[in-house]
Design a protein around this motif. Structure first.
Motif, PDB file in Angstrom:
ATOM      1  N   TRP B  60       6.288  -1.300  16.227  1.00  0.00           N
ATOM      2  CA  TRP B  60       6.673  -1.832  14.924  1.00  0.00           C
ATOM      3  C   TRP B  60       8.014  -2.564  15.004  1.00  0.00           C
ATOM      4  O   TRP B  60       8.179  -3.648  14.459  1.00  0.00           O
ATOM      5  N   VAL B  87      -0.141  -2.146  14.510  1.00  0.00           N
ATOM      6  CA  VAL B  87       0.922  -2.119  13.490  1.00  0.00           C
ATOM      7  C   VAL B  87       0.948  -3.432  12.707  1.00  0.00           C
ATOM      8  O   VAL B  87       1.233  -3.434  11.518  1.00  0.00           O
ATOM      9  N   ALA B  90      -1.315  -3.268   9.940  1.00  0.00           N
ATOM     10  CA  ALA B  90      -0.993  -2.276   8.912  1.00  0.00           C
ATOM     11  C   ALA B  90       0.256  -2.640   8.130  1.00  0.00           C
ATOM     12  O   ALA B  90       0.806  -1.827   7.410  1.00  0.00           O
ATOM     13  N   GLU B  91       0.719  -3.878   8.306  1.00  0.00           N
ATOM     14  CA  GLU B  91       1.950  -4.272   7.636  1.00  0.00           C
ATOM     15  C   GLU B  91       1.742  -4.306   6.123  1.00  0.00           C
ATOM     16  O   GLU B  91       0.683  -4.684   5.641  1.00  0.00           O
ATOM     17  N   SER B  92       2.762  -3.893   5.378  1.00  0.00           N
ATOM     18  CA  SER B  92       2.663  -4.001   3.923  1.00  0.00           C
ATOM     19  C   SER B  92       4.051  -4.156   3.337  1.00  0.00           C
ATOM     20  O   SER B  92       5.044  -3.798   3.960  1.00  0.00           O
ATOM     21  N   ALA B  94       4.552  -3.225   0.033  1.00  0.00           N
ATOM     22  CA  ALA B  94       4.468  -2.538  -1.259  1.00  0.00           C
ATOM     23  C   ALA B  94       5.711  -1.685  -1.497  1.00  0.00           C
ATOM     24  O   ALA B  94       6.377  -1.271  -0.556  1.00  0.00           O
ATOM     25  N   ASP B  95       5.992  -1.443  -2.746  1.00  0.00           N
ATOM     26  CA  ASP B  95       7.085  -0.532  -3.099  1.00  0.00           C
ATOM     27  C   ASP B  95       6.724   0.853  -2.612  1.00  0.00           C
ATOM     28  O   ASP B  95       5.582   1.275  -2.733  1.00  0.00           O
ATOM     29  N   ILE B  96       7.731   1.565  -2.077  1.00  0.00           N
ATOM     30  CA  ILE B  96       7.389   2.923  -1.670  1.00  0.00           C
ATOM     31  C   ILE B  96       8.013   3.954  -2.595  1.00  0.00           C
ATOM     32  O   ILE B  96       7.753   5.131  -2.481  1.00  0.00           O
ATOM     33  N   ALA B  97       8.854   3.513  -3.522  1.00  0.00           N
ATOM     34  CA  ALA B  97       9.383   4.447  -4.509  1.00  0.00           C
ATOM     35  C   ALA B  97       8.771   4.089  -5.856  1.00  0.00           C
ATOM     36  O   ALA B  97       8.511   2.927  -6.116  1.00  0.00           O
ATOM     37  N   PRO B  98       8.522   5.104  -6.697  1.00  0.00           N
ATOM     38  CA  PRO B  98       7.987   4.779  -8.016  1.00  0.00           C
ATOM     39  C   PRO B  98       8.974   3.894  -8.777  1.00  0.00           C
ATOM     40  O   PRO B  98      10.178   4.006  -8.597  1.00  0.00           O
ATOM     41  N   ASN B 333       2.206  20.079 -10.764  1.00  0.00           N
ATOM     42  CA  ASN B 333       2.537  20.666  -9.466  1.00  0.00           C
ATOM     43  C   ASN B 333       3.267  21.994  -9.573  1.00  0.00           C
ATOM     44  O   ASN B 333       3.545  22.492 -10.662  1.00  0.00           O
ATOM     45  N   ALA B 334       3.597  22.550  -8.405  1.00  0.00           N
ATOM     46  CA  ALA B 334       4.187  23.881  -8.335  1.00  0.00           C
ATOM     47  C   ALA B 334       5.557  23.932  -9.008  1.00  0.00           C
ATOM     48  O   ALA B 334       5.952  24.956  -9.553  1.00  0.00           O
ATOM     49  N   GLU B 335       6.271  22.824  -8.987  1.00  0.00           N
ATOM     50  CA  GLU B 335       7.602  22.789  -9.583  1.00  0.00           C
ATOM     51  C   GLU B 335       7.510  23.124 -11.071  1.00  0.00           C
ATOM     52  O   GLU B 335       8.377  23.786 -11.631  1.00  0.00           O
TER      53      GLU B 335
END
Lengths: 294, 369
Positions: B60, B87, B90-92, B94-98, B333-335
């Motif tokens: 990568w 790799v 598989a490039e992107s 996109a946002d990885i955080a909401p 979720n568990a939280e």
């Protein structure tokens, strides 16, 4: 130059290890109180293969996996992973092995308060704290796509994903450290047939591309026929047979016969042959068009 | 491992070549990744013929370096090519955080959401109360189906198993009240009034109040966590599908158990507080133990006991209701289970103290002073 490289033995595993068997189990006995699950069990997993592990419910397939990854302390016997005995090793010794394997649990076991991308980054941050955040983000992105998820899934929380997507996200986390050894616990259980077939294909592709060794627990006969190089059968508290499916069919153990000659098994086998025949048809058709073109 | 990958720059016929050598692995790549990111001058070719072993992270880094600088990758072995292709495919981007809003938008949004949540919460609570009343009615009507075993089990958990801790707590509180009260009353020479102080305050107020707080911490939290976990594991959904009402099977026994056990626990707590007061009076004030108990009978009016016992079931109801309600609100979720459990306890204790203040004024006004 490239020829010289081809002869160079790639040492992507633990550096001082390049033997044929990444996992060697000898005389393993697991028991819960008086209930003996495994009784002096032996098993070898070959480098670069996908080993399917089958057995009836309650024969200890998951217990075997948990023993290999160190979650279940065996009563007796030795388990060597990359040539290192991990049964009574000190925690520090196992760490060197631990970052060379990835585990996909049955339900995905994603950390529910982290996004998919953060889930992938957890093992990376744990083992390699000096990696740049920019690189970590890039890794999370391409691993997400590599595991067959849509790119946007990286920012989602596990509760926002479907069952199949959770499995893929779990796979992305299992692949985070570029492991040599991948443990999959019923990866296709609960997926629809199309999703299951795609997951099988993905497993095979990744194994071939990244040179993985895969320990795969499954009940899915399609998976066994489609992607497994060898199959290990657990019964009577032991591994009663290991081999390719034709080899297993030659043994006369009643459970194996019933398993592989049952109606569901025949159906899986037939569909496998059909898809092979179709591939052959397509190939021959292409040859013909090639001929006519010439 | 020790060995780390490095790069050199070679110029050849006007083409600038970056030669990368060494192991390109996730364990060794960190420094090279930073160096390549900071690399600023021109580059035409990236030679990776001496770069091995390689994993996807290494591939990568090479891929990204070559791609962003429009350079060509040369000298890749077959295995390296496979990794590079994998790799690249598989490039992107996109946002990885909401997505998060800017802070000046986020604060009002948050406040608005809270207001809506409060409104919806009130509505839910009323609905919940209604469903409990219906469940109670139907379990009385279908009395054969009444979950009597669950009720007894909950009564044991709420009542019997909390006897030691509530007893010890009350005994100590009795000691503290008697001892501290005696010090103050001694200034008027009225040490004997310690009996009135201990007897009235424990039976009327503290016995029940402290018990309610202890039950909120012990049982209210347990209700919220149990029901919340069952909600997460879809047990509650399973019950609904089978036709079993979760309100009838889970909530009614818990609420009844708390309502029935609270008066008993409150009385037990008051008694032990009086015993604690009597003990310290015997040791420090020269009031004999039995005299203390006999005096209690004379100085404590019966309506003090009624006041305490009237409050106890109400407090039990509040504690159990808020525990079960918060448990039923768990989702995700568990939280959330932890969050809701905390909220159940805080809400229960707060409501109990508010109601206690109300009761204090009310009972004094009707002449039970």
């Amino acid at each position: 130059m490239s020829e010289a490289l081809d002869t160079y033995e790639p040492e992507r595993a633990v550096p001082d290890y390049d033997a044929e068997y990444p996992i060697r189990i000898r005389g393993l006995t697991n028991a819960f109180g008086d209930f003996v699950v495994h009784d002096r069990l032996d098993l070898d997993v070959r480098r670069g293969e996908i080993l399917g592990v089958v057995g009836g419910s309650g024969t200890g397939k998951s217990v075997l996996m948990r023993a290999i990854i160190g979650l279940q302390i065996p009563r007796e016997g030795s388990i060597e992973v990359f040539g290192r005995n991990i049964t009574n090793a000190e925690p520090d010794e196992v760490i060197g092995v631990r970052n060379h394997w990835g585990v996909l649990f049955q339900g995905g076991a994603l950390f529910s308060t982290l996004t998919v991308a953060e889930n992938v980054q957890v093992p990376l941050k744990q083992f390699y704290p000096d990696l740049d955040q920019v690189l970590l983000d890039e890794i999370a992105r391409y691993k997400t796509v590599l595991s067959g998820l849509p790119p946007e899934a990286a920012s989602k929380y596990p509760s926002e994903l479907s069952g199949g997507m959770k499995k893929r996200a779990g796979l992305a986390r299992a692949l985070a450290l570029d492991p040599q050894l991948l443990f999959l616990d019923e990866p296709t259980a609960g997926l629809d047939p199309i999703g299951a077939a795609k997951f099988d294909e993905l497993t095979r592709d990744l194994t071939d591309t990244l040179g993985l060794t895969v320990f795969l627990i499954t009940h899915d006969l399609d998976t066994l026929y489609a992607i497994c190089d060898r199959v290990a059968v657990l019964a009577d508290k032991k591994v009663i047979a290991v081999g390719t499916i034709p080899e297993l069919l030659e043994t006369d153990h009643p459970w194996i016969q019933e398993y592989f000659n049952g109606p569901r098994s025949r159906a899986a086998q037939a569909s496998r042959e059909r898809s092979r025949a179709k591939d052959a048809d397509v190939a021959s058709a292409m040859d013909k068009t090639g001929d006519s073109g010439a | 491992m020790g060995e780390v990958p490095v790069y050199n720059i070679e110029g050849e016929g006007g083409r600038i070549r970056v030669v990368i050598a060494g192991p390109l692995l996730v364990s060794t790549i960190a420094a090279l990744d930073r160096d390549l990111r900071d690399y600023e001058s021109e580059v035409h070719e990236v030679d990776i013929s001496a770069a091995w072993p390689m994993d996807t992270v290494g591939a990568w880094v090479v891929h990204r370096f070559a791609e962003t600088r429009c350079a060509e990758v040369i000298g890749a072995s077959e295995d390296a090519m496979v990794l590079l292709e994998a790799v690249a495919g598989a490039e992107s981007s996109a946002d990885i955080a909401p997505q998060r809003l800017k802070i000046r938008l986020r604060v009002p949004e948050h406040v608005g959401a809270k207001v809506y949540e409060f409104a919806a919460g009130t509505k839910h609570l009323v609905g919940f109360l209604g469903s409990i009343i219906v469940a109670l009615g139907s379990s009385l009507f279908h009395w054969r189906r009444f979950p009597i075993r669950a009720l007894v089990h909950q009564m044991e958990l709420v009542g019997v198993t909390s006897l030691p801790i509530i007893g010890l707590m009350s005994f100590l509180i009795g000691i503290v009240i008697a001892q501290q009260g005696a010090v103050q009353l001694a200034q008027f020479g009225a040490e004997t009034l310690t009996v009135n102080l201990v007897g009235r305050i424990t039976l009327r107020e503290l016995g029940v109040l402290m018990t309610a707080i202890m039950v909120a911490g012990r049982s209210g939290s347990a209700f919220a966590a149990q029901i919340g976990t069952m909600k997460l594991t879809e047990e509650i959904d399973a019950m609904r599908t089978i036709g079993v009402s979760p309100a009838e099977v889970l909530v009614v026994p818990r609420i009844l158990a708390a309502v029935l056990m609270m008066p008993l626990l409150g009385f037990f707590a008051s008694c032990l507080a009086i015993l604690g007061g009597a003990t310290i009076a015997d040791l420090m004030l020269d009031i004999p133990f039995l005299t203390f108990l006999a005096r209690i009978q004379e100085v404590v009016p019966l309506y003090d006991f009624y006041v305490g016992m009237a409050k106890a079931p109400v407090f039990g109801l509040i504690v159990a209701l808020s525990g079960c309600y918060q448990g039923m609100q768990v989702s995700g979720n568990a939280e959330e289970v932890g969050l809701r459990t905390t909220r159940a306890v805080v809400q229960a204790i707060f409501m109990v103290i508010v109601l206690d203040a109300f009761f204090a004024v009310f009972f004094t006004e009707i002449g039970w002073a």
